[in-house]
Design a protein around this motif. Structure first.
Motif, PDB file in Angstrom:
ATOM      1  N   PHE A 772       8.996  42.310 -91.031  1.00 21.67           N
ATOM      2  CA  PHE A 772       9.083  43.300 -92.102  1.00 21.67           C
ATOM      3  C   PHE A 772      10.538  43.613 -92.417  1.00 21.67           C
ATOM      4  N   SER A 773      10.846  43.760 -93.672  1.00 25.49           N
ATOM      5  CA  SER A 773      12.212  44.072 -94.076  1.00 25.49           C
ATOM      6  C   SER A 773      12.593  45.499 -93.719  1.00 25.49           C
ATOM      7  N   TRP A 774      11.568  46.345 -93.463  1.00 26.52           N
ATOM      8  CA  TRP A 774      11.838  47.756 -93.173  1.00 26.52           C
ATOM      9  C   TRP A 774      11.706  48.107 -91.691  1.00 26.52           C
ATOM     10  N   MET A 775      11.425  47.107 -90.829  1.00 29.47           N
ATOM     11  CA  MET A 775      11.240  47.413 -89.410  1.00 29.47           C
ATOM     12  C   MET A 775      11.470  46.173 -88.550  1.00 29.47           C
ATOM     13  N   SER A 776      11.998  46.375 -87.330  1.00 29.82           N
ATOM     14  CA  SER A 776      12.067  45.313 -86.321  1.00 29.82           C
ATOM     15  C   SER A 776      11.686  45.911 -84.971  1.00 29.82           C
ATOM     16  N   VAL A 777      11.122  45.069 -84.096  1.00 31.90           N
ATOM     17  CA  VAL A 777      10.588  45.540 -82.815  1.00 31.90           C
ATOM     18  C   VAL A 777      11.048  44.616 -81.700  1.00 31.90           C
ATOM     19  N   ASP A 778      11.493  45.218 -80.579  1.00 28.33           N
ATOM     20  CA  ASP A 778      11.766  44.505 -79.338  1.00 28.33           C
ATOM     21  C   ASP A 778      10.982  45.183 -78.220  1.00 28.33           C
ATOM     22  N   PHE A 779      10.210  44.395 -77.473  1.00 30.30           N
ATOM     23  CA  PHE A 779       9.379  44.976 -76.418  1.00 30.30           C
ATOM     24  C   PHE A 779       9.390  44.055 -75.200  1.00 30.30           C
ATOM     25  N   ASN A 780       9.720  44.612 -74.029  1.00 27.58           N
ATOM     26  CA  ASN A 780       9.693  43.883 -72.762  1.00 27.58           C
ATOM     27  C   ASN A 780       8.868  44.688 -71.768  1.00 27.58           C
ATOM     28  N   ALA A 781       7.985  44.032 -71.036  1.00 30.22           N
ATOM     29  CA  ALA A 781       7.146  44.734 -70.072  1.00 30.22           C
ATOM     30  C   ALA A 781       6.928  43.866 -68.841  1.00 30.22           C
ATOM     31  N   THR A 782       6.847  44.500 -67.662  1.00 27.10           N
ATOM     32  CA  THR A 782       6.508  43.814 -66.419  1.00 27.10           C
ATOM     33  C   THR A 782       5.501  44.643 -65.636  1.00 27.10           C
ATOM     34  N   LYS A 783       4.547  43.958 -65.041  1.00 31.05           N
ATOM     35  CA  LYS A 783       3.539  44.586 -64.194  1.00 31.05           C
ATOM     36  C   LYS A 783       3.574  43.882 -62.848  1.00 31.05           C
ATOM     37  N   SER A 784       3.665  44.656 -61.752  1.00 31.10           N
ATOM     38  CA  SER A 784       3.778  44.077 -60.416  1.00 31.10           C
ATOM     39  C   SER A 784       2.712  44.633 -59.488  1.00 31.10           C
ATOM     40  N   TRP A 785       2.185  43.739 -58.640  1.00 26.71           N
ATOM     41  CA  TRP A 785       1.272  44.136 -57.575  1.00 26.71           C
ATOM     42  C   TRP A 785       1.837  43.574 -56.279  1.00 26.71           C
ATOM     43  N   ASN A 786       1.960  44.425 -55.276  1.00 28.06           N
ATOM     44  CA  ASN A 786       2.517  43.997 -53.999  1.00 28.06           C
ATOM     45  C   ASN A 786       1.621  44.471 -52.855  1.00 28.06           C
ATOM     46  N   LYS A 787       1.475  43.604 -51.879  1.00 30.63           N
ATOM     47  CA  LYS A 787       0.696  43.959 -50.699  1.00 30.63           C
ATOM     48  C   LYS A 787       1.501  43.593 -49.466  1.00 30.63           C
ATOM     49  N   GLN A 788       1.770  44.593 -48.626  1.00 34.67           N
ATOM     50  CA  GLN A 788       2.503  44.368 -47.391  1.00 34.67           C
ATOM     51  C   GLN A 788       1.587  44.694 -46.227  1.00 34.67           C
ATOM     52  N   SER A 789       1.570  43.823 -45.239  1.00 31.05           N
ATOM     53  CA  SER A 789       0.661  44.048 -44.120  1.00 31.05           C
ATOM     54  C   SER A 789       1.327  43.704 -42.802  1.00 31.05           C
ATOM     55  N   ASN A 790       1.179  44.607 -41.844  1.00 31.00           N
ATOM     56  CA  ASN A 790       1.511  44.393 -40.444  1.00 31.00           C
ATOM     57  C   ASN A 790       0.661  45.387 -39.652  1.00 31.00           C
ATOM     58  N   ILE A 791       0.998  45.652 -38.421  1.00 33.48           N
ATOM     59  CA  ILE A 791       0.135  46.530 -37.621  1.00 33.48           C
ATOM     60  C   ILE A 791       0.196  47.984 -38.069  1.00 33.48           C
ATOM     61  N   TYR A 792       1.204  48.322 -38.916  1.00 34.96           N
ATOM     62  CA  TYR A 792       1.341  49.707 -39.370  1.00 34.96           C
ATOM     63  C   TYR A 792       0.937  49.881 -40.834  1.00 34.96           C
ATOM     64  N   THR A 793       1.197  48.886 -41.645  1.00 36.35           N
ATOM     65  CA  THR A 793       0.876  48.997 -43.069  1.00 36.35           C
ATOM     66  C   THR A 793      -0.288  48.081 -43.395  1.00 36.35           C
ATOM     67  N   THR A 794      -1.481  48.603 -43.259  1.00 34.18           N
ATOM     68  CA  THR A 794      -2.693  47.835 -43.551  1.00 34.18           C
ATOM     69  C   THR A 794      -3.524  48.592 -44.581  1.00 34.18           C
ATOM     70  N   GLY A 795      -4.483  47.875 -45.184  1.00 38.08           N
ATOM     71  CA  GLY A 795      -5.364  48.504 -46.178  1.00 38.08           C
ATOM     72  C   GLY A 795      -4.593  49.002 -47.374  1.00 38.08           C
ATOM     73  N   ASN A 796      -5.011  50.172 -47.907  1.00 42.42           N
ATOM     74  CA  ASN A 796      -4.369  50.733 -49.097  1.00 42.42           C
ATOM     75  C   ASN A 796      -2.927  51.161 -48.842  1.00 42.42           C
ATOM     76  N   LEU A 797      -2.600  51.414 -47.556  1.00 40.91           N
ATOM     77  CA  LEU A 797      -1.250  51.864 -47.243  1.00 40.91           C
ATOM     78  C   LEU A 797      -0.205  50.815 -47.614  1.00 40.91           C
ATOM     79  N   GLY A 798      -0.592  49.538 -47.559  1.00 37.41           N
ATOM     80  CA  GLY A 798       0.365  48.489 -47.859  1.00 37.41           C
ATOM     81  C   GLY A 798       0.323  48.000 -49.289  1.00 37.41           C
ATOM     82  N   LYS A 799      -0.523  48.600 -50.128  1.00 41.01           N
ATOM     83  CA  LYS A 799      -0.657  48.146 -51.511  1.00 41.01           C
ATOM     84  C   LYS A 799       0.148  49.048 -52.446  1.00 41.01           C
ATOM     85  N   SER A 800       0.943  48.450 -53.297  1.00 34.56           N
ATOM     86  CA  SER A 800       1.714  49.222 -54.268  1.00 34.56           C
ATOM     87  C   SER A 800       1.677  48.521 -55.611  1.00 34.56           C
TER      88      SER A 800
END
Length: 899
Positions: A772-800
């Motif tokens: 469009f001559s009357w508008m311009s758009v720039d859009f950047n997005a990132t989505k991350s899922w991380n799971k860390q597990s050891n004897i202390y961070t298990t289940g939902n505790l290790g999910k971010s």
């Protein structure tokens, strides 16, 4: 995992081996004269899509490789002043010659339209006008919209996900890798086009002999002699008074080029990193790098938010740089380059963290308020001859740092003042020359580096420190009790000398180049440390050898290797097969410690790339490397590396050894005819160590880091993919990316030895539109899922989870008027805990088109958000942190071109 790798490899090699066919031949006119620059395209019948293409050379010869499941395909030949030819051919390997009929046409009106993307051989050219929007002003603004290219805020350029190796302007490398200044300040109106030089070998005498897997960027200006540049002057209010000044005049001529750059601000813009070396060229050019300090000691540092720097950086920076290039001979083969930059920067930072120790069942608060002072000077002098008949390059670099850091620290109710003084002097000289000798090439390389670091860390009062301690007679750790009101002082000095010399001879035959080489590396480091402190119970005794170091660490590494390279129209191969004789020795006469290592290693590496069907490139790489530690892992006494705790080395430990194996496969597709680019690949690495870092942490978070002799592994596997396409009809560029990385390692904390695994996934999306001559758009997005597990961070505790996006929308209601809207959104989630952080800016810009001057009024952080919150899961802790941000601020800026 092995099953996944096998499947990937099977698909990988199937893609480029299935149904590949090659058509070759010659194109002539009716008199039998060759027709150069004729286009030969392969298309599927009834479809308006080009499978592959080729261009005839000066002899009229062409060669096109394509892949199709159809039994027949259409071959089309076009040339200027010749009648186009179309012939349906079978899907098979064949040789076909064509004779074209001349066709003169009377042209009443001519309208020239430049193609937005064109390709010739390994060079892809982008017409900047095709990707330009009304609000773009600099080269970097436009390059961010080009498919297949990524541009970071400091000007760093990546092509197809990989860093470039050179950045040229009109074919000259003025900046020697530090191209961020030009990329961020060169006006777009001065640029004719951007060229990507794929598989670029910067050393001319090696071209067509030693291939490269990296790309380079060449900026072609509209004029052969160009005086240009960009400037900004801004002022505003927030707290305190704000300023922003940028002055970057440039000159690009046929014999000489120069860029002068001065930037200063206190409104959160990080400009000092523009001087960093971002492209390192070829190893045949010698050694270059970003000079840095040996930062052994540090104050405790406040956390930094995962935000654009402008949102949190409380700075006061002055950055001055100058770059000059000139030819010093009539043939324009010899170049002299002089580069210098100076940085004076003061940064303030603050964060508050609540840490819950899962292992110990405790929690504590920390608050850090920092002031970092950077004062550094760098100068560089480079002589270069880069010609087809010889190469010479000598680079001399001098750097001086006068840095100082301060911290007001509060941990578990204790308050301390911390100060670090860290002056550094360094000198490097790199020499490389390639001399042709009959049909061979002889290469000599020499590198010398000397650096002197001095660091003094002071903590007052000393009883702020509550560090775990265990004497030889104790069975458990206790806490060091410092006398109230006293000061703890850690001093360190390290002098380092490193030299590297090598010689090789190369000879070529039928596309193959063989390079046997011999070399010797020598380095010596001298480390002297001392800790002073007074305890209530005289335990421990800081005057004992356990808290002092007087260490000499020496390495001698003779080596012999052979490089094997191959280059053809379809294949690029380079490999090295070195045998290293590793000899090192650590001597500490102060405590009567002496340990050594002598070992022979074989560390081959290989890269092979195959180009097919005009648009595809497939590659495979692999290698083995060894690291036998350095002085930082060989000392035997305790060092207070941070007020958070001592780092301790056991004198009985052997010299550290790490063996790393890595490999990867990659498939690339770049089609300038339909503006489509993608790459997909897999990487893996496996590192085996003989020492394991262990930590003893008390309930307040103070620690002692020790190393024990225990074989352990660290593995990482990652898949990645990216696809981007430009839609010219809609003036839209869009790309998707995905990355999955799985890493596994071992750790020991408070006598618990456990395995830890991290599985991370990131999905990215980029979109920009100027339809469009009357508008311009720039859009950047990132989505991350991380799971860390050891004897202390298990289940939902290790999910971010996290989600970030950056949206810039510009409206053009009237000619010369622009209204901008900016939205940064950063969300994080751990279990049921969520943090959503949104930031909004608005701007109004009036453009004085005739004078190329912009007047901008911008209101940043409209909601006046003052803190950023996040939550992190680490190996045995959960940390909830609040970080200080920049307040709301308003800036009025005048932006202009120098010409």
């Amino acid at each position: 995992m092995k099953k996944n790798i096998s499947l990937f490899l099977m698909l990988f090699f199937t893609v480029f081996t299935f149904a590949q066919k090659t058509v070759s031949g010659k194109v002539t006119d009716t008199d039998g004269i060759a027709i150069p620059s004729a286009s030969v395209t392969i298309e599927e019948p009834g479809k308006d899509a080009i499978l592959a293409y080729g261009i005839t050379n000066s002899k009229g010869e062409y060669k096109v490789t394509f892949t199709s499941q159809e039994s027949n395909v259409d071959l089309k030949v076009k040339a200027f002043n010749q009648k186009p030819l179309t012939k349906q051919i079978s899907n098979s390997d064949q040789n076909m010659n064509f004779t074209m009929q001349s066709e003169a046409t009377e042209i009443k009106e001519v309208q020239l339209k430049t193609k937005m993307i064109t390709a010739r051989g390994d060079t892809i050219s982008y017409d900047l006008k095709a990707f330009n929007s009304k609000n773009d002003r600099t080269l970097a603004d436009v390059m961010k919209k080009i498919p297949g290219i990524e541009v970071s805020t400091d000007g760093t350029i990546k092509y197809q996900g990989n860093a470039i190796n050179k950045f040229y302007v009109n074919g000259k490398d003025l900046m020697e890798g530090g191209y961020g200044t030009i990329n961020n300040s060169l006006p777009k109106d001065a640029v004719q086009k951007v060229e990507v030089l794929e598989n670029h070998q910067p050393v001319k005498i090696l071209q067509d002999k030693v291939p490269s897997d990296q790309a380079a960027i060449n900026i072609k200006l509209k004029n052969a002699v160009t005086m240009t540049g960009r400037g900004e002057v801004g002022s505003g209010f927030g707290a305190p008074w704000l300023w922003n000044v940028k002055l970057t005049p440039m000159f690009f001529g046929q014999k000489s080029q120069w860029v002068v750059n001065y930037k200063t601000n206190n409104m959160g813009e990080q400009v000092e990193n523009e001087g960093n070396i971002l492209a390192f060229g070829s190893s045949w050019e010698g050694r270059r790098g970003n000079v840095s300090q040996n930062n052994w000691l540090s104050v405790e540092n406040a956390e930094v938010p995962n935000l654009p720097v402008k949102r949190y950086l409380l700075n006061n920076v002055h950055y001055l740089s100058a770059n000059y290039l000139t030819n010093i001979d009539k043939k324009k083969e010899w170049e002299l380059k002089a580069n210098a930059n100076y940085t004076n920067n003061a940064v303030e930072r603050e964060s508050n963290t609540l840490t819950r120790d899962i292992q110990q069942g405790t929690q504590f608060n920390t608050r850090f308020l920092n002031n970092f002072y950077t004062d550094k000077l760098k100068g560089e002098l480079i002589f270069t001859k880069n010609a087809k008949k010889g190469f010479f390059k000598n680079t001399t670099t001098f750097s001086q740092f006068w840095n100082a850091d301060r911290a007001l620290a509060e941990r578990a109710g204790s308050i301390g003042n911390e100060a670090l003084e860290s002056p550094t002097s360094s000198f490097q000289n790199s020499l490389s020359t390639i001399i042709p000798w009959k049909e061979k090439m002889v290469n000599f390389k020499s590198y010398i580096s000397y650096q002197n670091d001095k660091q003094v860390l002071e903590i007052s009062p000393a009883n702020y420190l509550k560090i775990p301690y265990k004497s030889p007679t104790d069975t458990a750790f206790t806490t060091i009790k410092f006398t109230p009101g006293t000061t703890a002082l850690q001093s360190l000095r390290i002098k380092s000398l490193e030299t590297s010399h090598s010689a090789n001879i190369s000879f070529s035959t039928k596309g193959w180049t063989f390079t046997p080489q011999v070399g010797i590396d020598f380095s010596t480091d001298r480390l002297i440390t001392n800790f002073d402190g007074i305890t209530d119970d005289n335990k421990p005794d800081f005057s004992s050898p356990a808290y002092e170091n007087d260490l000499k660490f020496t390495k001698i590494n003779p080596s012999a290797s052979v490089g094997i390279n191959y280059k053809s129209e379809a294949w690029n191969l380079f490999s090295s097969f070195p045998v290293n004789f590793n000899s090192m020795k650590a001597e500490d006469a102060f405590r009567n410690v002496s340990k050594s290592l002598n070992k022979v290693t074989f560390t081959p590496n290989i890269f092979a790339q195959y180009s097919f069907a005009s648009f595809f490139k497939a590659s495979v790489s692999g290698g083995i490397s060894n690291n036998f530690g350095d002085i930082q892992t060989a000392y035997a006494g305790s060092i207070l590396t941070s007020p958070g705790g001592f780092s301790v080395m056991d004198p009985k430990n052997p010299i550290p050894e790490t063996t790393t194996k890595n490999g990867g496969v990659r498939l690339e597709y770049r089609n300038p005819l339909n503006n489509l680019f993608f790459n997909v690949g897999y990487r893996l690495s496996d590192a085996k160590n003989n020492l394991l870092a262990t930590s003893v942490v008390n309930p307040s978070g103070f620690s002692v880091i020790q190393y024990i002799e225990l074989e352990n592994k660290r593995t990482n596997n990652s898949y990645y993919a990216e696809i981007g396409k430009y839609f010219p009809k809609f003036k839209t560029n869009a790309s998707f990316s995905y990355n999955n990385s799985v890493s596994k390692s071992q750790m020991k904390r408070n006598d618990d030895l456990f395995d830890t695994k991290t599985d991370g996934n990131t999905l990215g999306f980029k979109f920009n539109n100027t339809y469009f001559s009357w508008m311009s758009v720039d859009f950047n997005a990132t989505k991350s899922w991380n799971k860390q597990s050891n004897i202390y961070t298990t289940g939902n505790l290790g999910k971010s989870e996290s989600y970030n996006h950056n949206l810039n929308v510009f409206f053009y209601p009237l000619e010369s008027h622009t209204i901008g809207f900016y939205w940064d959104q950063i969300n994080s989630k751990l279990g049921d805990t969520k943090f959503n952080n949104g930031f909004f800016d608005v701007s109004y810009q009036f453009s004085w088109t005739k004078k190329k001057v912009d007047f901008e009024l911008k209101w940043m952080n409209i909601s006046n958000r003052k803190v950023f919150e996040k939550i992190d899961v680490k190996n045995a802790t959960i940390e909830q942190t609040t970080m200080q941000l920049r307040p709301s601020q308003v800036m009025l800026t005048v932006k202009f071109n120098f010409k």
